[in-house]
Enzyme design. Structure first.
Site, short mmCIF file in Angstrom:
data_model
loop_
_atom_site.label_atom_id
_atom_site.label_comp_id
_atom_site.label_asym_id
_atom_site.label_seq_id
_atom_site.Cartn_x
_atom_site.Cartn_y
_atom_site.Cartn_z
N TYR A 163 46.70 33.68 33.01
CA TYR A 163 47.11 34.88 33.76
C TYR A 163 48.49 35.39 33.33
O TYR A 163 49.18 36.04 34.12
CB TYR A 163 47.11 34.57 35.26
CG TYR A 163 45.74 34.64 35.90
CD1 TYR A 163 45.00 35.83 35.91
CD2 TYR A 163 45.18 33.53 36.51
CE1 TYR A 163 43.75 35.91 36.51
CE2 TYR A 163 43.91 33.59 37.13
CZ TYR A 163 43.22 34.79 37.12
OH TYR A 163 41.99 34.88 37.72
N PHE A 199 52.44 37.81 43.17
CA PHE A 199 51.40 36.83 43.52
C PHE A 199 51.16 35.79 42.43
O PHE A 199 50.29 34.93 42.58
CB PHE A 199 50.09 37.55 43.87
CG PHE A 199 49.54 38.46 42.79
CD1 PHE A 199 48.84 37.95 41.70
CD2 PHE A 199 49.70 39.83 42.89
CE1 PHE A 199 48.34 38.78 40.72
CE2 PHE A 199 49.19 40.68 41.91
CZ PHE A 199 48.51 40.15 40.82
N THR A 245 38.89 43.95 43.25
CA THR A 245 39.75 42.77 43.46
C THR A 245 39.91 42.48 44.96
O THR A 245 39.75 41.34 45.39
CB THR A 245 41.15 43.01 42.85
OG1 THR A 245 40.99 43.31 41.46
CG2 THR A 245 42.04 41.79 43.01
N ARG A 265 31.65 43.42 36.00
CA ARG A 265 32.58 43.90 37.02
C ARG A 265 31.88 44.64 38.16
O ARG A 265 32.31 44.59 39.31
CB ARG A 265 33.68 44.74 36.38
CG ARG A 265 34.62 43.86 35.55
CD ARG A 265 35.68 44.65 34.83
NE ARG A 265 36.65 45.26 35.71
CZ ARG A 265 37.69 44.63 36.25
NH1 ARG A 265 37.87 43.31 36.05
NH2 ARG A 265 38.54 45.27 37.01
N GLU A 292 40.60 36.11 26.62
CA GLU A 292 40.14 35.15 27.64
C GLU A 292 39.05 34.23 27.11
O GLU A 292 39.02 33.03 27.42
CB GLU A 292 39.67 35.92 28.88
CG GLU A 292 40.83 36.64 29.57
CD GLU A 292 40.43 37.46 30.77
OE1 GLU A 292 39.22 37.52 31.11
OE2 GLU A 292 41.33 38.05 31.39
N LYS A 297 35.76 30.84 40.52
CA LYS A 297 37.07 30.28 40.87
C LYS A 297 36.93 29.08 41.82
O LYS A 297 35.85 28.84 42.38
CB LYS A 297 37.92 31.38 41.52
CG LYS A 297 38.20 32.56 40.58
CD LYS A 297 39.14 33.55 41.25
CE LYS A 297 39.44 34.72 40.33
NZ LYS A 297 40.49 35.60 40.89
N HIS A 348 36.22 35.87 38.66
CA HIS A 348 37.05 36.69 37.78
C HIS A 348 36.16 37.27 36.70
O HIS A 348 35.22 36.61 36.26
CB HIS A 348 38.14 35.82 37.11
CG HIS A 348 38.81 36.51 35.96
ND1 HIS A 348 39.84 37.39 36.13
CD2 HIS A 348 38.55 36.48 34.63
CE1 HIS A 348 40.20 37.87 34.95
NE2 HIS A 348 39.42 37.32 34.02
N ARG A 363 32.18 39.77 45.64
CA ARG A 363 33.42 39.65 46.42
C ARG A 363 33.24 40.17 47.84
O ARG A 363 33.75 39.58 48.79
CB ARG A 363 34.56 40.37 45.70
CG ARG A 363 35.07 39.58 44.49
CD ARG A 363 36.05 40.37 43.71
NE ARG A 363 36.69 39.59 42.65
CZ ARG A 363 37.37 40.12 41.64
NH1 ARG A 363 37.51 41.42 41.55
NH2 ARG A 363 37.92 39.35 40.72
N ASN A 368 39.03 35.27 45.67
CA ASN A 368 37.97 36.28 45.58
C ASN A 368 36.78 35.83 44.73
O ASN A 368 36.08 36.65 44.14
CB ASN A 368 38.56 37.62 45.12
CG ASN A 368 39.24 37.51 43.76
OD1 ASN A 368 39.22 36.46 43.13
ND2 ASN A 368 39.85 38.60 43.31
P1 CMP Z 1 41.38 38.44 39.11
O1 CMP Z 1 40.38 39.50 38.88
O2 CMP Z 1 41.10 37.07 38.62
O3 CMP Z 1 42.76 38.94 38.46
C1 CMP Z 1 44.02 38.56 38.93
C2 CMP Z 1 43.93 37.82 40.23
O4 CMP Z 1 45.12 37.83 40.97
C3 CMP Z 1 42.92 38.50 41.14
O5 CMP Z 1 41.63 38.35 40.67
C4 CMP Z 1 43.26 37.85 42.46
O6 CMP Z 1 42.75 36.52 42.54
C5 CMP Z 1 44.77 37.79 42.33
N1 CMP Z 1 45.39 38.96 42.93
C6 CMP Z 1 45.34 40.22 42.52
N2 CMP Z 1 46.04 41.05 43.30
C7 CMP Z 1 46.55 40.27 44.22
C8 CMP Z 1 47.39 40.51 45.32
N3 CMP Z 1 47.83 41.75 45.60
N4 CMP Z 1 47.71 39.48 46.08
C9 CMP Z 1 47.28 38.23 45.77
N5 CMP Z 1 46.48 37.94 44.72
C10 CMP Z 1 46.12 38.95 43.97
#
Ligand code: CMP
Length: 140
Positions: A50, A58, A92, A86, A127, A10, A116, A103, A113
């Protein structure tokens, strides 16, 4: 059975100089890179990627972040590629991510984070197809 997954370094990971670190971890775990490119997503491209999260609180912030700078998108192939990827990435929320995961070591925020990874075969199919056509994926 060989499986493919999509992973993204990212904008925060790219800005922090973590491209090499992340790729090294993937390769050392036996995830074979079969497609890769650097892109700067537009806001609408991030929204499309997304789309499953469009109702989440979010979503606006996430799509702003994902279109804020370049990221590296890649297709990874291995036995159980989705689970392997993963496991390396971690939860996450970096505060809940296991010791030694990307992460846990490098994320600064639940949103920023670093990486992805697709979370299911259906997500991986969508994806991968979102960023790559079949001519851009090597092997298989
Ligand atoms: P990702 O695994 O790319 O999938 C969705 C993304 O949304 C996640 O990583 C974070 O970057 C973001 N995300 C998920 N949960 C939250 C949250 N509670 N608040 C803010 N961002 C989030």
């Amino acid at each position: 059975m060989k499986e493919r997954t999509l992973s993204i370094i990212k904008p925060d990971g790219v800005a922090s100089g973590l491209i090499g670190e992340v790729i090294k971890r993937f390769e050392q775990a036996g995830l074979k890179i079969c497609a890769m490119k650097m892109i700067h997503m537009s806001k609408s491209q991030a929204e499309g990627f997304y789309a499953v999260h469009r109702e989440r609180p979010f979503f606006e912030s996430l799509t702003n972040f994902m279109s804020s700078g370049p990221s590296v998108v890649m297709v990874l192939e291995a036995e159980d590629a989705i689970a392997k990827n993963r496991a390396l990435i971690g939860a996450t929320n970096y505060k809940e991510a296991a010791e030694g995961t990307i992460r846990r070591e490098f994320a600064t925020d639940i949103e920023k984070n670093v990486v992805h990874g697709s979370d299911s075969p259906e997500a991986a199919r969508f994806e991968i197809g979102y960023f790559f056509n079949s001519l851009e994926i090597v092997g298989g």
